[in-house]
Design an enzyme around this catalytic site. Structure first.
Site, short mmCIF file in Angstrom:
data_model
loop_
_atom_site.label_atom_id
_atom_site.label_comp_id
_atom_site.label_asym_id
_atom_site.label_seq_id
_atom_site.Cartn_x
_atom_site.Cartn_y
_atom_site.Cartn_z
N TRP A 77 0.78 -1.30 -0.01
CA TRP A 77 -0.09 -0.03 0.04
C TRP A 77 0.79 1.27 -0.10
CZ3 TRP A 77 -4.53 -1.40 3.99
CH2 TRP A 77 -5.44 -2.40 3.17
N LYS A 78 2.10 1.13 0.17
CA LYS A 78 3.07 2.27 0.09
C LYS A 78 2.58 3.24 1.07
CE LYS A 78 4.19 0.78 -4.43
NZ LYS A 78 4.83 1.15 -5.94
N HIS A 85 13.04 -2.50 -1.52
CA HIS A 85 12.09 -2.06 -2.62
C HIS A 85 12.65 -0.80 -3.48
CE1 HIS A 85 8.70 -0.16 -4.75
NE2 HIS A 85 8.07 -1.42 -4.58
N GLU A 112 11.70 1.68 -4.61
CA GLU A 112 11.50 3.13 -4.22
C GLU A 112 12.42 3.47 -2.89
OE1 GLU A 112 7.34 2.73 -3.95
OE2 GLU A 112 7.49 2.52 -6.04
N GLU A 117 10.92 -7.09 -9.54
CA GLU A 117 9.98 -6.12 -10.04
C GLU A 117 10.80 -5.14 -11.03
OE1 GLU A 117 6.97 -4.92 -7.06
OE2 GLU A 117 8.59 -4.12 -6.24
N GLY A 137 4.11 0.62 -11.60
CA GLY A 137 3.13 1.85 -11.67
C GLY A 137 3.08 2.37 -12.78
N SER A 193 3.03 -3.44 -12.06
CA SER A 193 1.81 -3.21 -12.89
C SER A 193 0.79 -4.51 -13.08
CB SER A 193 2.13 -2.76 -14.34
OG SER A 193 2.51 -1.24 -14.31
N GLY A 226 0.99 -3.31 -6.26
CA GLY A 226 1.02 -2.11 -5.60
C GLY A 226 -0.59 -1.28 -5.90
N GLY A 227 -0.55 -0.55 -7.07
CA GLY A 227 -1.86 0.17 -7.35
C GLY A 227 -3.12 -0.57 -7.55
P1 PGA Z 1 2.51 -1.50 -8.94
O1 PGA Z 1 3.69 -1.44 -7.80
O2 PGA Z 1 1.62 -2.79 -8.87
O3 PGA Z 1 1.63 -0.37 -8.68
O4 PGA Z 1 3.23 -1.27 -10.23
C1 PGA Z 1 4.17 -2.54 -7.43
C2 PGA Z 1 5.07 -2.45 -6.35
O5 PGA Z 1 5.67 -1.43 -6.34
O6 PGA Z 1 5.56 -3.18 -5.42
#
Ligand code: PGA
Length: 255
Positions: A12-13, A100, A102, A172, A178, A218, A239-240
């Site tokens: 969920w970031k 991750h 990020e 990833e 994203g 994604s 994520g999203g």
């Molecule tokens: P995403 O993110 O599904 O929105 O691409 C995945 C993630 O960063 O773990």
């Protein structure tokens, strides 16, 4: 982690307020339990830290696991702003995302700190979810496979995984996160083979049933099957598409 069950981890970031996170967790728990999905797919949710304890209360007694988005590799001490992996273990955490992209990109997470976190997480009997993946530039430069191999080796050098423990590698590609542009399954299959070989090289073990590979970037209800149908892929990091309980349930139902 059960042997043949696929796993989906919701990241969920910093996307939901605590109130939103609690509401989504409640709604998701209701839908997941009602659909009897726990028999088919294991699910973990990684809320942000402010929502973490409240979400833990919501998930208590359910089959949904709690995951953390990060954690620090010391039990206690003068580490302003950090949360210990030992504290997380005490607070119902089962999985922890480590490295991750990020965190590597925006918070200067290094191979060394990632390696320390993996080692400490295993000492706490948490399940580390090591995130790796190449950037678009790495790919353009033809360095994708090398980058992935180096990330696996640097993160896991000197790490000892007991037969009873589990480690998850979340592959990833950074360009897929994203962006709405997921990796093609054929390429994922190739990369999963490279990751497996790197694991064998660095952990010096031929048979590593404790290490699972999942895909992230994604992932949505339309494409999830194309990844989880691959024998080498044990699940997904989402994520999203995990932010709304109904949509996330739809995604899980596809597996
Ligand atoms: P995403 O993110 O599904 O929105 O691409 C995945 C993630 O960063 O773990």
């Amino acid at each position: 982690m059960e042997k043949n069950k696929k796993i989906v981890i919701a990241n969920w970031k910093m996307q939901l307020s605590p109130q939103e996170a609690i509401a989504q967790a409640k709604n998701f728990k209701k839908l997941y339990t009602k659909a009897g999905l726990e028999k088919k797919v294991a699910v973990a949710i990684a809320p942000d830290f402010l929502a973490y304890l409240e979400v833990a209360k919501v998930l208590d007694g359910s089959d949904i696991f709690l995951a953390a988005q990060n954690g620090y590799s010391e039990t206690k001490g003068a580490f302003t702003g950090e949360i210990s992996l030992a504290t997380l273990k005490e607070s119902a955490c089962v999985y922890v995302l480590i490295g991750h992209s990020e965190r590597r990109q925006f918070f200067a997470e290094t191979d060394e700190s990632i390696n320390n976190k993996i080692s400490f997480a295993l000492q706490q009997d948490l399940i580390p979810v090591l995130c790796i993946g190449e950037t678009f530039q790495d790919r353009k430069d033809g360095r994708k496979d090398v980058v992935v191999m180096q990330q696996v080796q640097n993160a896991l050098r000197g790490i000892d995984i007991k037969p009873s423990q589990t480690l998850i590698i979340a592959y990833e590609p950074v360009w897929a996160i994203g962006s709405g542009q997921a990796m093609q399954p054929a390429e994922l299959k190739h990369t999963a083979m490279i990751i497996r070989q790197s694991l064998i090289d660095v952990l010096e073990d031929k048979d590593l049933p404790q290490v699972k590979i999942i895909y992230g970037g994604s992932v949505n209800a339309e494409n999830i099957n194309s990844f989880t149908d691959l024998e080498m892929i044990s699940g997904a990091l989402v994520g999203g598409a995990s932010l709304e309980a109904e949509k996330f349930i739809d995604l899980i139902k596809q597996i």
